[in-house]
Design an enzyme around this catalytic site. Structure first.
Site, PDB file in Angstrom:
ATOM      1  N   LYS A  74       0.857  -1.181   0.000  1.00  0.00           N
ATOM      2  CA  LYS A  74       0.000   0.000   0.000  1.00  0.00           C
ATOM      3  C   LYS A  74       0.893   1.230   0.000  1.00  0.00           C
ATOM      4  CE  LYS A  74      -4.085   1.817   2.367  1.00  0.00           C
ATOM      5  NZ  LYS A  74      -5.060   1.564   3.433  1.00  0.00           N
ATOM      6  N   GLU A  97     -19.880  -5.356   9.898  1.00  0.00           N
ATOM      7  CA  GLU A  97     -20.871  -4.634  10.703  1.00  0.00           C
ATOM      8  C   GLU A  97     -21.939  -5.559  11.278  1.00  0.00           C
ATOM      9  OE1 GLU A  97     -18.893  -1.746   8.002  1.00  0.00           O
ATOM     10  OE2 GLU A  97     -19.845  -3.705   7.705  1.00  0.00           O
ATOM     11  N   ARG A 125     -25.664  -1.962   6.834  1.00  0.00           N
ATOM     12  CA  ARG A 125     -25.239  -3.337   6.571  1.00  0.00           C
ATOM     13  C   ARG A 125     -25.573  -4.272   7.734  1.00  0.00           C
ATOM     14  NH1 ARG A 125     -20.865  -3.502   2.825  1.00  0.00           N
ATOM     15  NH2 ARG A 125     -19.713  -4.970   4.114  1.00  0.00           N
TER      16      ARG A 125
END
Length: 820
Positions: free
Chosen positions: A456, A544, A572
């Site tokens: 990243k 979630e 969600r």
């Protein structure tokens, strides 16, 4: 972490027939380009690894390698491996450097590149804050379209990746927004568009915050400096923006489901093509990804899932005092030690072999042969086959990232390949080309799971050194910050105010614990964890649904959980909110950050619906803070309520900075609002909930110039509603207007229902005009928050307009405005 040097000695791979006790074959694998390692502290440039020169005085773009992980996959016959490996490698040697130099049809692109160079290299954008550079390959794509990439050599693709890296950095230095994730997949993005026939072949990005390189390459470079700006490009994939954005995204773990859908639709319609899902190691922690893989494996859908494993789990969801990623899956994928990462290079070579036509043909032959054996021997051959491939990918190359992890995906019906170096352009192109070919020719009749290791922030040294890999940045992130001397202190972010208030509650009550779903920084829970440690803080990853039911279990077990989730992400976990929390009346405290419009992140992240979808749930208590002082008091109030589930919503942004903060937080009685401005003429009442209260007060001040003395009230609670306050406002005023930053069915619906039941519209007493100001029935695109409020017509000016129009309708005479 640094680039490792290339070994000059061949590494021997012994392929053993486990159980039979005999050595079947030995294949010699030369270490290939782009291996990522850190051998005895020595580093050198690796052939085939993407890198860039320094940008003037800016930090260079040389990218370190990624660490490995482990995983293995299953083959149907050990003999296939033994026979195919040396044969394919001999074929590779005959092909020579052509394999690494790209496709043989590279002449057209090369000729165009020479023409551009001869003409001066094309236009050099100078709009950002990075030193300008020439971008001849990108200029060629701008001119000829993405098909120009299809004939580029591997060396040209490496150069193109460097140009894209610069373009992304320069654009984001103007717009701000997500950065590190996009830099990490630049090489992969280039390789994907080189190999696949996009947009006919779909690429589904997950969560699409890494799609800036994709947008640069797909006809939107001329608008790349408008990312996240009003009227400009979205920060995520968006179908209405480009046919190359096959599937819109912004929330996590959706790509595999979408790609399965594309593939099955193509199959049903008899169309040719390929579907690719690119999912990160954070997004794959979401349960929906596993549901989709389970389905794809069962259908044997011919599709490709690419796991972009950068060891970051989307955000740096490390606890402050723990140095490993959150969750067993993340820790499993990220367990490679740097000193052993030379195995990643070898895995790249093995991946090239096991996706080749020769190897797949040998597997098919072995499958057919094993079926002719008696039952016990056939089963033994299958087991022998499985363990042999595992052995080749695991035992000799410790630290390569293979082994038992791959078995997880194989058991779901996938053909697991990797992990490979996601910054080795040669390996990426060959493996992707092989997978595409095997699906087209029918040699692979199942979904493929390609595991790649990336860095990243690749290509930008400050990102690689940053703890969060510069996940998201502000404009001019690469420029020195101006001195703070003499500047007025800025108001604190509401997220920080919430977090510090929660810390104080945690100091008072040791039963208080905090939960986040991979957003410790965004929700402020990282501040709580820094004070109390992982014993009282839980980061569940991008999950979630689990977060909500986990919080319910904590509450049932006697703790006092605060579950901090962005409003948009709580969508969600709605079933769990109803079934596991409200139905059992468990005292979970939900903290909904980013409630309302959110600015540059746009519609995917706006919290427009929570008052609507929560207000209809029995047992829920819901409040909304109007300013930072109210926020602190409401955190304290929720901490004290232990007989109902509760929710507190607050908007994105900072406090006002001019509000007197409570020295000791107050308990705000549920269902009790407040009058903040008392009107004098009984004409107009403005009833606000949440962050629009100050706009109501501004509107009331302006209305004084029209001779209207308005009452302004803050409901505080959506549920239970202060029906006494609503009744008083309705009885004592000709016009009542409710104001909220939520869609239809929220606070205004609660007020209307109470008034209907109270008989206020029966026509018996004084007639009342009721109006509601809510978010419009449309999705408001990304842009600056003040402009979004203008578009939603929720600013003071719009409140004044609504008030005057309604007063006129009920016959209240309004005088001409008086200048102050």
């Amino acid at each position: 972490m640094t680039l490792g040097r290339r070994s000059e000695l061949p590494l021997s791979v012994s392929v053993l027939a486990c159980g039979a006790g005999s050595q079947l074959a030995a294949a010699f694998v030369q270490p290939g380009e782009g291996a990522v390692s850190n051998l005895r502290g020595k580093s050198a440039t690796l052939e085939g690894h993407s890198r860039s020169p320094s940008l003037g005085g800016a930090p260079g773009f040389e990218a370190p390698g990624a660490s490995g992980g482990t995983g293995f996959s299953r083959a149907p016959a050990a003999l296939a491996i033994a026979a195919a490996v040396p044969a394919v490698l001999r074929l590779r040697r005959r092909r020579g450097v052509a394999l690494r130099q790209g496709r043989t049809d590279a002449k057209p692109a090369g000729e165009k590149l020479r023409e551009l160079n001869a003409a001066g290299g094309g236009e050099v954008p100078k709009r950002g804050h990075f030193p300008p550079r020439q971008t001849p390959l990108l200029d060629m794509i701008d001119k000829d379209g993405i098909t120009a990439m299809r004939s580029m050599t591997v060396e040209q693709l490496k150069d193109l990746s460097q140009e894209v890296t610069w373009q992304v950095l320069d654009a984001v230095s103007v717009t701000g927004g997500h950065l590190g994730a996009g830099l990490g997949v630049t090489d992969l993005t280039v390789a994907l568009h080189h190999v696949f026939n996009t947009p006919s072949d779909e690429i589904c990005w997950d969560v699409a915050h890494q799609c800036q390189p994709h947008k640069v390459l797909t006809g939107r470079r001329d608008r790349i400096y408008t990312l996240r700006q009003a009227g400009g490009l979205s920060g995520f994939a968006k179908r209405s923006e480009s046919p190359f954005d096959s599937f819109g995204a912004g929330h996590s773990s959706t790509s595999i489901s979408a790609a399965v859908g594309f593939a099955e639709a193509r199959k049903a319609l008899g169309k040719a093509g390929h579907s690719v899902a690119v999912i990160g190691d954070g997004a794959i922690t979401g349960g929906m990804a596993w549901e989709a893989m389970n389905h794809a494996g069962g259908l044997q859908t011919k599709m490709l899932v690419i796991l972009n494993d950068n060891g970051q789990v989307s955000l740096p969801t490390f606890y402050n005092k723990v140095g490993t990623p959150v969750g067993a899956l993340s820790q499993t994928l990220a367990n490679t030690r740097d000193e052993e990462a030379t195995g990643l290079n070898i895995q790249g070579r093995i991946a090239e072999v096991e996706t080749s036509t020769l190897f797949q043909n040998m597997r098919s032959m072995a499958k057919s042969a094993s079926k002719t054996l008696p039952g016990p021997l056939s089963n033994a051959a299958a087991k022998l086959d499985e363990y042999t491939r595992d052995f080749v990918k695991t035992v000799p190359f410790r630290g390569s990232g293979s082994g038992s992890k791959g078995e997880l995906f194989e058991q779901l019906g996938f053909y697991y390949v990797g992990p490979i170096d996601g910054h080795n352009m040669g390996t990426l192109v060959e493996v992707l080309s092989n997978i595409k070919k095997q699906h087209e020719e029918g040699n692979l009749q199942k979904p493929v799971f390609l595991h790649i290791k990336t860095n990243k922030g690749n290509g930008y040294e400050p990102a690689l050194k940053a703890r969060d890999k510069l996940h998201a940045v502000n404009p001019k992130f690469n420029l020195p910050k101006p001195a703070a001397c003499g500047r007025k202190a800025k108001p604190q972010p509401l997220t920080k105010i919430f977090a510090e208030a929660l810390v104080k509650e945690g100091e008072r009550d040791e039963k208080i614990v905090a939960i986040t779903a991979a957003m410790p920084g965004g929700t402020g829970i990282g501040i709580f964890e820094n004070r109390f440690g992982p014993e009282r803080t839980f980061d569940v990853g991008i999950a979630e649904q689990h977060a909500v039911t986990f919080a319910a279990g904590l509450a049932a077990g006697g703790l006092r959980p605060f579950c901090a989730i962005y409003s948009t992400f709580l969508q969600r976990g709605y079933d769990q909110l109803v079934h596991d929390v409200a139905l059992q009346n468990l005292p979970v405290r939900f903290i909904l950050d980013r409630a309302g419009l959110v600015g540059a992140d746009g519609a995917t992240h706006a919290g427009c619906f929570d008052l609507s979808f929560m207000g209809c749930i029995p047992n829920m208590l819901i409040c909304a803070s109007a300013d930072e002082a109210e926020l602190v008091n409401m955190v304290h109030t929720l901490a004290m309520i232990d007989d109902h589930p509760t929710a507190l919503r607050y908007p994105r942004g900072t406090g006002y900075g001019d509000v007197e903060m409570p020295s000791v937080p107050q308990f705000l009685e549920p269902g009790k609002g407040r009058i903040v401005r008392e009107g004098q003429d009984g004409t107009l009442a403005l009833l606000s909930v949440g962050g629009r209260l100050r706009e109501c007060l501004k509107a009331a001040e302006r209305l004084e110039h029209w001779g209207i003395s308005a009452t302004v009230a803050d409901a505080r609670w959506v549920k239970p509603l202060d029906e006494k306050l609503v009744g008083e406002l309705a009885k004592n005023h000709r016009v009542l207007i409710t104001i909220e930053e939520n869609s239809i069915g929220g606070f205004s619906a609660q007020v209307q229902q109470a008034m209907f039941e109270g008989g206020f519209f029966d026509g018996v007493d004084q007639q009342l005009a009721l109006r509601s100001m809510i978010l419009p029935d449309c999705l408001i695109n990304h842009g600056e928050q003040p402009k979004q409020y203008d578009e939603a017509e929720l600013n003071a000016t719009h409140i004044v307009t609504k008030a005057l129009a309604t007063l006129s309708r009920v016959g209240v005479k309004v005088r001409a405005p008086v200048e102050s």
